[in-house]
Design a protein around this motif. Structure first.
Motif, PDB file in Angstrom:
ATOM      1  N   UNK A 179       0.836  -1.207   0.000  1.00  0.00           N
ATOM      2  CA  UNK A 179       0.000   0.000   0.000  1.00  0.00           C
ATOM      3  C   UNK A 179       0.869   1.255   0.000  1.00  0.00           C
ATOM      4  N   UNK A 180       1.909   1.273   0.860  1.00  0.00           N
ATOM      5  CA  UNK A 180       2.818   2.415   0.906  1.00  0.00           C
ATOM      6  C   UNK A 180       3.495   2.646  -0.440  1.00  0.00           C
ATOM      7  N   UNK A 181       4.021   1.549  -1.013  1.00  0.00           N
ATOM      8  CA  UNK A 181       4.712   1.669  -2.302  1.00  0.00           C
ATOM      9  C   UNK A 181       3.742   2.160  -3.373  1.00  0.00           C
ATOM     10  N   UNK A 182       2.529   1.581  -3.388  1.00  0.00           N
ATOM     11  CA  UNK A 182       1.551   1.978  -4.395  1.00  0.00           C
ATOM     12  C   UNK A 182       1.161   3.442  -4.282  1.00  0.00           C
ATOM     13  N   UNK A 183       0.943   3.898  -3.062  1.00  0.00           N
ATOM     14  CA  UNK A 183       0.551   5.304  -2.861  1.00  0.00           C
ATOM     15  C   UNK A 183       1.683   6.243  -3.267  1.00  0.00           C
ATOM     16  N   UNK A 184       2.917   5.928  -2.855  1.00  0.00           N
ATOM     17  CA  UNK A 184       4.052   6.785  -3.197  1.00  0.00           C
ATOM     18  C   UNK A 184       4.238   6.851  -4.714  1.00  0.00           C
ATOM     19  N   UNK A 185       4.170   5.699  -5.373  1.00  0.00           N
ATOM     20  CA  UNK A 185       4.365   5.664  -6.838  1.00  0.00           C
ATOM     21  C   UNK A 185       3.300   6.480  -7.549  1.00  0.00           C
ATOM     22  N   UNK A 186       2.038   6.245  -7.185  1.00  0.00           N
ATOM     23  CA  UNK A 186       0.958   6.935  -7.896  1.00  0.00           C
ATOM     24  C   UNK A 186       0.965   8.436  -7.597  1.00  0.00           C
ATOM     25  N   UNK A 187       1.353   8.831  -6.377  1.00  0.00           N
ATOM     26  CA  UNK A 187       1.429  10.256  -6.056  1.00  0.00           C
ATOM     27  C   UNK A 187       2.515  10.938  -6.870  1.00  0.00           C
ATOM     28  N   UNK A 188       3.672  10.297  -7.003  1.00  0.00           N
ATOM     29  CA  UNK A 188       4.760  10.907  -7.777  1.00  0.00           C
ATOM     30  C   UNK A 188       4.446  10.915  -9.267  1.00  0.00           C
ATOM     31  N   UNK A 189       3.723   9.897  -9.729  1.00  0.00           N
ATOM     32  CA  UNK A 189       3.341   9.886 -11.140  1.00  0.00           C
ATOM     33  C   UNK A 189       2.362  11.012 -11.439  1.00  0.00           C
ATOM     34  N   UNK A 190       1.418  11.243 -10.525  1.00  0.00           N
ATOM     35  CA  UNK A 190       0.393  12.272 -10.741  1.00  0.00           C
ATOM     36  C   UNK A 190       0.970  13.687 -10.621  1.00  0.00           C
ATOM     37  N   UNK A 191       1.799  13.924  -9.587  1.00  0.00           N
ATOM     38  CA  UNK A 191       2.366  15.262  -9.404  1.00  0.00           C
ATOM     39  C   UNK A 191       3.549  15.134  -8.460  1.00  0.00           C
ATOM     40  N   UNK A 192       4.754  15.101  -9.041  1.00  0.00           N
ATOM     41  CA  UNK A 192       5.951  14.828  -8.247  1.00  0.00           C
ATOM     42  C   UNK A 192       6.245  15.950  -7.258  1.00  0.00           C
ATOM     43  N   UNK A 193       5.941  17.185  -7.619  1.00  0.00           N
ATOM     44  CA  UNK A 193       6.250  18.310  -6.724  1.00  0.00           C
ATOM     45  C   UNK A 193       5.337  18.288  -5.503  1.00  0.00           C
ATOM     46  N   UNK A 194       4.034  18.066  -5.710  1.00  0.00           N
ATOM     47  CA  UNK A 194       3.111  17.991  -4.580  1.00  0.00           C
ATOM     48  C   UNK A 194       3.413  16.774  -3.716  1.00  0.00           C
ATOM     49  N   UNK A 195       3.790  15.667  -4.365  1.00  0.00           N
ATOM     50  CA  UNK A 195       4.137  14.455  -3.613  1.00  0.00           C
ATOM     51  C   UNK A 195       5.359  14.710  -2.744  1.00  0.00           C
ATOM     52  N   UNK A 196       6.356  15.396  -3.292  1.00  0.00           N
ATOM     53  CA  UNK A 196       7.585  15.667  -2.539  1.00  0.00           C
ATOM     54  C   UNK A 196       7.298  16.526  -1.321  1.00  0.00           C
ATOM     55  N   UNK A 197       6.496  17.556  -1.505  1.00  0.00           N
ATOM     56  CA  UNK A 197       6.168  18.445  -0.391  1.00  0.00           C
ATOM     57  C   UNK A 197       5.318  17.703   0.647  1.00  0.00           C
ATOM     58  N   UNK A 198       4.373  16.918   0.160  1.00  0.00           N
ATOM     59  CA  UNK A 198       3.463  16.204   1.061  1.00  0.00           C
ATOM     60  C   UNK A 198       4.207  15.208   1.931  1.00  0.00           C
ATOM     61  N   UNK A 199       5.154  14.484   1.355  1.00  0.00           N
ATOM     62  CA  UNK A 199       5.863  13.427   2.075  1.00  0.00           C
ATOM     63  C   UNK A 199       7.108  13.945   2.792  1.00  0.00           C
ATOM     64  N   UNK A 200       7.264  15.263   2.861  1.00  0.00           N
ATOM     65  CA  UNK A 200       8.447  15.826   3.528  1.00  0.00           C
ATOM     66  C   UNK A 200       8.462  15.533   5.022  1.00  0.00           C
ATOM     67  N   UNK A 201       7.309  15.168   5.577  1.00  0.00           N
ATOM     68  CA  UNK A 201       7.253  14.878   7.013  1.00  0.00           C
ATOM     69  C   UNK A 201       7.709  13.441   7.326  1.00  0.00           C
ATOM     70  N   UNK A 202       7.879  12.616   6.297  1.00  0.00           N
ATOM     71  CA  UNK A 202       8.227  11.202   6.527  1.00  0.00           C
ATOM     72  C   UNK A 202       9.545  11.040   7.276  1.00  0.00           C
ATOM     73  N   UNK A 203      10.626  11.767   6.926  1.00  0.00           N
ATOM     74  CA  UNK A 203      11.866  11.620   7.703  1.00  0.00           C
ATOM     75  C   UNK A 203      11.669  11.875   9.193  1.00  0.00           C
ATOM     76  N   UNK A 204      10.865  12.899   9.529  1.00  0.00           N
ATOM     77  CA  UNK A 204      10.602  13.174  10.944  1.00  0.00           C
ATOM     78  C   UNK A 204       9.851  12.006  11.583  1.00  0.00           C
ATOM     79  N   UNK A 205       8.910  11.409  10.833  1.00  0.00           N
ATOM     80  CA  UNK A 205       8.158  10.265  11.355  1.00  0.00           C
ATOM     81  C   UNK A 205       9.068   9.057  11.564  1.00  0.00           C
ATOM     82  N   UNK A 206      10.037   8.879  10.672  1.00  0.00           N
ATOM     83  CA  UNK A 206      10.984   7.770  10.817  1.00  0.00           C
ATOM     84  C   UNK A 206      11.814   7.938  12.092  1.00  0.00           C
ATOM     85  N   UNK A 207      12.277   9.175  12.333  1.00  0.00           N
ATOM     86  CA  UNK A 207      13.051   9.440  13.552  1.00  0.00           C
ATOM     87  C   UNK A 207      12.208   9.151  14.800  1.00  0.00           C
TER      88      UNK A 207
END
Length: 627
Positions: A170-198
């Motif tokens: 599910x994670x892989x599918x969502x990330x792939x489809x988000x970047x395919x649809x709009x890579x800039x919005x996907x990049x900004x949206x997922x910018x919080x992921x590194x903080x979540x990993x920490x």
């Protein structure tokens, strides 16, 4: 090895693992060992995987369909397209529901079937282990392997592994489809992921310690409960109820405190994830809304991105919660397979043949034996017993008597020398065929939670009721049974607790009579019974011993005076051998033991007929407990 815990407060068991240790999240060796169990149900597993893929695909695709519906139907006012898209969306919902149902149902079937197979295999494996294995193990910890560890594997297989795989896809599918649809919005949206990993890494470190403390705490609670229940007679006789209650109360509160700390950590993780979700949603709305205003993004895709963000964090939350469960499953798998890899020390040789009908000639040829390498128990023992002869074994505690008879039954293999029956080395014949022609009556008979008839029939499952009754008559037990409410169908409690010690021993004798062994071993069979029950047993012995080779460890020396031969053991060696009168004339160890036994029996007012073993093949019982 059995032993206390180390500095970490754990308890290392026989397989070298600490019961409170968590394993790695992924252990390829364990998964490879589990594959054959899954392979037995590959059709069910395949259906579960297909269901999981269908549910994952439909879940990821739903936001896309909603976005397309907004752009192509709602925004344009196209009613026909709206109806058509609604139908497609409903189809996705149905696919998702069916997929989840297939995944849950068939993965549960695989997991429960695996549980049955693994537990059955463990049970059969434990049944084949040598007594030396059980000498070193705690029964409770073996039970933990068969029950708790298998259940841990089953729980993870039911939802953990395939659920985690679904979350990852599910994670892989969502990330792939988000970047395919709009890579800039996907990049900004997922910018919080590194903080979540920490945050997740920090949480896992704290949670690992907290969950270990919970596991240790429940181990202490269970241990205290088991000890106090098993020792309730001592507790009550010493008036320790209040003190033990105080101690258990403290242990119980320690367990409560450990659980509360773990709960606080778990509760703290959810708000952290929700904060990340909120931040991502804000970014999508602000940055995505700006793109909509600029005409770079449609409203429908902004809605789709918003839904994907919500769905993106659900798998992360699930994977985080599954982390510790996967660790426990890997540790459980490690302990299960190490147990299954433990081979019996006493096993049939390749090509071993069934022993023919036994005549009963038993020979010890320079036999030595040690339970541990540096602690000899028997030293160069040699002895010949002719068919039909009764050998009485006497000696002080630790002389090696029980070890002697255990080697005849091949519960252990000799360290050096050999033991033969009718000229055949016991190591060269099939153990099962030897056991079928040998009977053992222990000092403390073990009865199973079943009917009296089933317990008597234990060594001969195909025996008829008439044969069971004949054996009970031979043991002087029939009349006692007939006075019970349900006769031979009377259900016995655990270990035969609803029978007296003497009656349990009579059941054990009836079991031996029914099995009709060629070699009979009596290990202090009359040590813990009253005079009346002993008289019944002596009558049973007069019928049971003739024509059989018998080895008898005696508690009361007065009962073995007519044995064919009395063997005196001391410090693992045979030091005297002969008849009662011959040994008395030698004025050695036997004469001293006999004088002590006579004085004790006279003081207690307990006398046993000297003709107790007057049958042609007499038996005997011993004065002391043994190794």
């Amino acid at each position: 090895m059995m032993g206390g815990g180390g500095g970490g407060g754990g308890y290392a068991n026989y397989d070298g693992w600490d019961d409170e240790t968590l394993g790695a999240v992924y252990d390829k060796r364990i998964l490879v060992r589990l594959i054959p169990y899954i392979g037995q149900f590959k059709l069910w597993a395949a259906i579960a995987v297909i269901g999981m893929l269908a549910a994952t695909f439909s879940s990821v695709a739903m936001p896309l369909f909603i976005g397309l519906t907004v752009d192509t139907a709602i925004a344009t006012g196209n009613t026909a397209r709206l109806a058509w898209m609604a139908g497609l969306f409903f189809g996705l919902v149905v696919i998702n529901a069916i997929g989840l149902w297939l995944q849950s149902r068939y993965m549960a079937k695989v997991a429960h079937a695996m549980l049955v197979n693994i537990r059955t295999q463990l049970f059969g494996h434990l049944q084949k282990q040598s007594l030396s294995f059980y000498d070193k193990q705690q029964v409770g910890r073996l039970m933990s392997r068969v029950v708790s560890d298998v259940e841990q594997i089953q729980q993870v297989m039911t939802g953990g592994i395939i659920g985690t795989l679904s979350d990852v896809l599910t994670l892989v599918g969502i990330v792939v489809i988000m970047f395919v649809m709009d890579w800039s919005l996907a990049s900004v949206t997922l910018s919080v992921v590194p903080a979540l990993i920490v945050i997740s890494i920090f949480w896992q470190r704290r949670a690992r310690v907290a969950f270990l403390r919970v596991r240790r705490a429940i181990s202490v609670v269970n241990g205290s409960l088991q000890e106090n229940v098993s020792g309730v007679r001592v507790v009550q006789s010493m008036n320790r109820e209040d003190e033990n209650m105080r101690r258990f109360d403290q242990i119980n509160y320690d367990h409560l405190d450990a659980n509360l700390r773990a709960s606080r950590l778990t509760a703290g993780m959810f708000p952290a994830v929700e904060i990340m979700v909120g931040i991502s949603m804000a970014v999508v709305i602000i940055y995505g809304g700006w793109q909509v205003l600029q005409g770079a993004l449609t409203v429908g895709f902004l809605v789709a991105f918003t839904l994907w963000v919500q769905r993106f964090f659900d798998p992360i939350r699930n994977i985080t919660m599954q982390y510790t469960e996967l660790q426990r499953a890997m540790a459980s798998g490690q302990r299960i397979f190490e147990l299954l890899d433990t081979q019996p020390q006493v096993a049939d040789k390749q090509g071993a043949q069934a022993i023919p009908p036994i005549k009963g000639r038993v020979a010890f040829e320079n036999v030595s034996f040690s339970y541990a390498d540096d602690i000899p128990v028997l030293r160069n023992v040699s002895l010949d017993a002719e068919p039909g002869e009764t050998i009485a074994l006497v000696g002080e505690t630790g002389a090696g008597k029980t070890t002697f008879v255990s080697l005849i039954a091949r519960f252990y293999d000799v360290t050096s020398g050999r033991i033969t029956i009718d000229g055949l080395d016991v190591r060269d014949v099939q153990h099962e065929s030897l056991a079928h022609q040998m009977g053992i009556v222990p000092q403390e008979p073990f009865l199973f939670s079943d009917t009296i008839e089933a317990n008597i029939r234990f060594g001969k499952p195909d025996a008829t009721r008439a044969e069971v009754e004949s054996a009970a008559r031979g043991a002087g037990l029939h009349e006692i049974i007939m006075h019970m409410d349900n006769g031979y169908d009377t259900e016995l409690q655990e270990r035969g607790a609803n029978l007296s010690v003497g009656h349990r021993q009579l059941v054990s004798f009836a079991r031996a009579i029914l099995a009709d062994p060629r070699i009979l071993i009596l290990d202090e069979a009359t040590a813990n019974i009253d005079t009346r029950t002993e008289a019944r047993i002596q009558d049973a012995l007069r019928r049971l011993l003739p024509g059989r080779t018998s080895f008898v460890i005696a508690h009361r020396l007065s009962t073995i005076r007519e044995a064919s031969r009395i063997v005196v053991m001391d410090n693992g060696a045979i030091v005297e051998s002969g008849t009662h009168n011959q040994l008395l004339a030698n004025n050695g160890i036997y004469a001293r033991l006999n004088a002590i036994s006579y004085a004790v029996e006279s003081t207690n007012g307990h006398t046993t007929p000297s003709a107790a073993l007057t049958a042609p093949a007499g038996g005997a019982e011993d004065a002391a407990e043994d190794n």
